[in-house]
Design a protein around this motif. Structure first.
Motif, mmCIF file in Angstrom:
data_model
loop_
_atom_site.group_PDB
_atom_site.id
_atom_site.type_symbol
_atom_site.label_atom_id
_atom_site.label_comp_id
_atom_site.label_asym_id
_atom_site.label_seq_id
_atom_site.Cartn_x
_atom_site.Cartn_y
_atom_site.Cartn_z
ATOM 1 N N ASP A 31 0.698 -1.052 -0.011
ATOM 2 C CA ASP A 31 -0.021 0.045 0.008
ATOM 3 C C ASP A 31 0.881 1.090 -0.111
ATOM 4 O OD1 ASP A 31 -2.252 -1.635 -0.087
ATOM 5 O OD2 ASP A 31 -2.689 -1.048 2.144
ATOM 6 N N ILE A 32 0.251 2.230 -0.548
ATOM 7 C CA ILE A 32 1.061 3.440 -0.531
ATOM 8 C C ILE A 32 0.233 4.407 0.705
ATOM 9 C CG2 ILE A 32 1.632 5.530 -1.853
ATOM 10 C CD1 ILE A 32 2.995 3.504 -2.825
ATOM 11 N N ILE A 33 1.127 4.913 1.418
ATOM 12 C CA ILE A 33 0.565 5.734 2.513
ATOM 13 C C ILE A 33 1.206 7.109 2.439
ATOM 14 C CG2 ILE A 33 0.146 3.885 3.850
ATOM 15 C CD1 ILE A 33 2.567 4.722 5.377
ATOM 16 N N GLN A 34 0.419 8.351 2.931
ATOM 17 C CA GLN A 34 0.874 9.596 2.802
ATOM 18 C C GLN A 34 1.290 10.158 4.178
ATOM 19 O OE1 GLN A 34 -1.581 11.566 -0.187
ATOM 20 N NE2 GLN A 34 0.010 12.777 -0.298
ATOM 21 N N PHE A 35 2.360 10.598 4.670
ATOM 22 C CA PHE A 35 2.373 11.664 5.724
ATOM 23 C C PHE A 35 2.458 12.853 5.387
ATOM 24 C CE2 PHE A 35 5.049 7.668 5.857
ATOM 25 C CZ PHE A 35 4.575 7.108 7.272
ATOM 26 N N GLY A 36 1.200 13.617 6.275
ATOM 27 C CA GLY A 36 0.975 15.009 6.078
ATOM 28 C C GLY A 36 1.863 16.043 6.841
ATOM 29 N N GLU A 37 2.464 15.559 7.936
ATOM 30 C CA GLU A 37 3.069 16.347 9.001
ATOM 31 C C GLU A 37 4.467 16.574 8.695
ATOM 32 O OE1 GLU A 37 2.282 16.966 13.411
ATOM 33 O OE2 GLU A 37 1.687 14.965 12.849
ATOM 34 N N VAL A 38 4.989 17.481 7.762
ATOM 35 C CA VAL A 38 6.199 17.566 6.970
ATOM 36 C C VAL A 38 6.653 18.922 7.730
ATOM 37 C CG1 VAL A 38 7.602 18.157 4.863
ATOM 38 C CG2 VAL A 38 5.682 16.498 4.942
ATOM 39 N N LEU A 39 7.701 18.913 8.566
ATOM 40 C CA LEU A 39 8.213 19.902 9.131
ATOM 41 C C LEU A 39 9.203 20.765 8.248
ATOM 42 C CD1 LEU A 39 8.580 18.133 12.541
ATOM 43 C CD2 LEU A 39 6.784 19.328 11.864
ATOM 44 N N VAL A 40 10.147 20.311 7.640
ATOM 45 C CA VAL A 40 11.050 20.858 6.627
ATOM 46 C C VAL A 40 11.077 20.378 5.539
ATOM 47 C CG1 VAL A 40 13.661 21.322 6.667
ATOM 48 C CG2 VAL A 40 12.333 21.416 8.913
ATOM 49 N N ASN A 50 5.680 26.080 9.846
ATOM 50 C CA ASN A 50 5.346 26.763 11.074
ATOM 51 C C ASN A 50 3.986 26.377 11.525
ATOM 52 O OD1 ASN A 50 5.505 28.743 13.040
ATOM 53 N ND2 ASN A 50 4.944 30.508 11.933
ATOM 54 N N PRO A 51 3.704 25.196 12.190
ATOM 55 C CA PRO A 51 4.810 24.178 12.404
ATOM 56 C C PRO A 51 5.080 23.236 11.232
ATOM 57 C CG PRO A 51 2.529 23.663 13.373
ATOM 58 C CD PRO A 51 2.371 24.891 12.801
ATOM 59 N N THR A 52 4.000 23.223 10.346
ATOM 60 C CA THR A 52 4.268 22.297 9.226
ATOM 61 C C THR A 52 4.499 23.118 7.912
ATOM 62 O OG1 THR A 52 1.798 21.951 8.803
ATOM 63 C CG2 THR A 52 3.127 20.465 10.231
ATOM 64 N N VAL A 53 5.024 22.745 6.877
ATOM 65 C CA VAL A 53 4.987 23.078 5.555
ATOM 66 C C VAL A 53 3.594 23.075 4.857
ATOM 67 C CG1 VAL A 53 6.080 22.897 3.237
ATOM 68 C CG2 VAL A 53 7.494 22.617 5.407
ATOM 69 N N ALA A 54 3.170 24.163 4.385
ATOM 70 C CA ALA A 54 1.552 24.070 3.939
ATOM 71 C C ALA A 54 1.688 23.372 2.363
ATOM 72 C CB ALA A 54 1.063 25.513 3.605
ATOM 73 N N GLY A 55 0.934 22.275 2.263
ATOM 74 C CA GLY A 55 0.790 21.765 1.135
ATOM 75 C C GLY A 55 1.973 20.668 0.793
ATOM 76 N N LEU A 94 7.681 -1.329 8.306
ATOM 77 C CA LEU A 94 9.110 -0.958 7.612
ATOM 78 C C LEU A 94 8.345 -0.438 6.279
ATOM 79 C CD1 LEU A 94 12.043 -1.345 7.432
ATOM 80 C CD2 LEU A 94 11.455 -3.511 5.924
ATOM 81 N N ILE A 95 8.724 0.929 6.012
ATOM 82 C CA ILE A 95 8.413 1.531 4.836
ATOM 83 C C ILE A 95 9.660 2.157 3.961
ATOM 84 C CG2 ILE A 95 6.595 2.712 5.961
ATOM 85 C CD1 ILE A 95 7.731 5.243 6.189
ATOM 86 N N ARG A 96 9.324 2.359 2.776
ATOM 87 C CA ARG A 96 10.272 3.033 1.651
ATOM 88 C C ARG A 96 9.837 4.236 1.077
ATOM 89 N NH1 ARG A 96 10.771 -1.288 -1.088
ATOM 90 N NH2 ARG A 96 12.986 -1.918 -0.286
ATOM 91 N N ILE A 97 10.421 5.151 1.214
ATOM 92 C CA ILE A 97 9.948 6.625 0.790
ATOM 93 C C ILE A 97 9.899 6.406 -0.858
ATOM 94 C CG2 ILE A 97 10.650 8.980 0.750
ATOM 95 C CD1 ILE A 97 9.653 7.875 3.554
ATOM 96 N N SER A 98 8.881 6.969 -1.553
ATOM 97 C CA SER A 98 8.672 6.855 -2.874
ATOM 98 C C SER A 98 8.963 8.216 -3.349
ATOM 99 C CB SER A 98 7.469 6.034 -3.382
ATOM 100 O OG SER A 98 6.377 6.703 -2.691
ATOM 101 N N GLU A 99 8.182 9.129 -2.798
ATOM 102 C CA GLU A 99 8.286 10.509 -3.297
ATOM 103 C C GLU A 99 7.986 11.677 -2.041
ATOM 104 O OE1 GLU A 99 6.122 11.183 -6.719
ATOM 105 O OE2 GLU A 99 4.515 9.902 -6.149
ATOM 106 N N ILE A 100 8.582 13.144 -2.468
ATOM 107 C CA ILE A 100 8.290 13.954 -1.568
ATOM 108 C C ILE A 100 7.565 14.979 -2.558
ATOM 109 C CG2 ILE A 100 9.315 16.011 -0.242
ATOM 110 C CD1 ILE A 100 11.848 14.091 -0.009
ATOM 111 N N LEU A 101 6.367 15.156 -2.018
ATOM 112 C CA LEU A 101 5.423 16.001 -2.748
ATOM 113 C C LEU A 101 5.161 17.505 -2.163
ATOM 114 C CD1 LEU A 101 2.664 13.154 -2.620
ATOM 115 C CD2 LEU A 101 4.176 13.822 -4.836
ATOM 116 N N LEU A 102 5.080 18.453 -3.219
ATOM 117 C CA LEU A 102 4.846 19.787 -2.677
ATOM 118 C C LEU A 102 3.442 20.226 -3.339
ATOM 119 C CD1 LEU A 102 8.353 21.145 -3.178
ATOM 120 C CD2 LEU A 102 7.437 20.428 -1.245
#
Length: 131
Positions: A31-40, A50-55, A94-102
């Motif tokens: 499965d592909i999961i998304q983490f929305g709390e990106v700090l930097v 501040n505290p998270t990056v918007a979008g 155990l996860i493998r990062i596939s991409e960083i989305l903006l």
């Protein structure tokens, strides 16, 4: 490009194709999961949240769900005939990062195909039989 995400009460610095253990998250292997709390979000220029990056979000593929090693908590009060033994195994994913989305983008990559095992060499055995 890298990002700092927060999940399970911990923060992780991740980049594309990193594999890491995080506290258990819902999802089956593949499965592909998304983490929305990106700090930097970093790279050529660093974006601080501040505290998270918007979008911004990080997409990852679940490789497996498992349990860690057993941790034993043993308490003993000497000369009192009192002792207590408890064990605990922490669940993790155990996860493998596939991409960083903006900018609110959706994940484009699917799960990576599994590698096929190579067949055993049959030619070497055939040469031994000829001798």
């Amino acid at each position: 490009m890298f990002a700092v995400i927060k999940t399970g009460g911990k923060q992780y610095r991740v980049a594309v194709d990193d594999a890491l253990k995080v506290e258990k998250v819902a999802g089956e292997p593949g499965d592909i999961i998304q983490f929305g709390e990106v700090l930097v979000v970093g790279g050529d220029s660093v974006t601080l949240g501040n505290p998270t990056v918007a979008g911004a979000s990080v997409a990852a593929e679940v490789v497996s769900q498992a349990r860690g090693d057993k941790v034993i908590a043993f308490k003993k009060r000497r000369r009192k005939n009192s002792r207590r033994k408890r064990g605990h195994r922490q669940e993790f994913t155990l996860i493998r990062i596939s991409e960083i989305l903006l900018d609110g983008a959706k994940p484009t990559k699917g799960p990576q195909p599994k590698r096929e095992k190579k067949p055993a060499k049959v030619e070497a055995a055939a040469e031994d039989d000829d001798d």
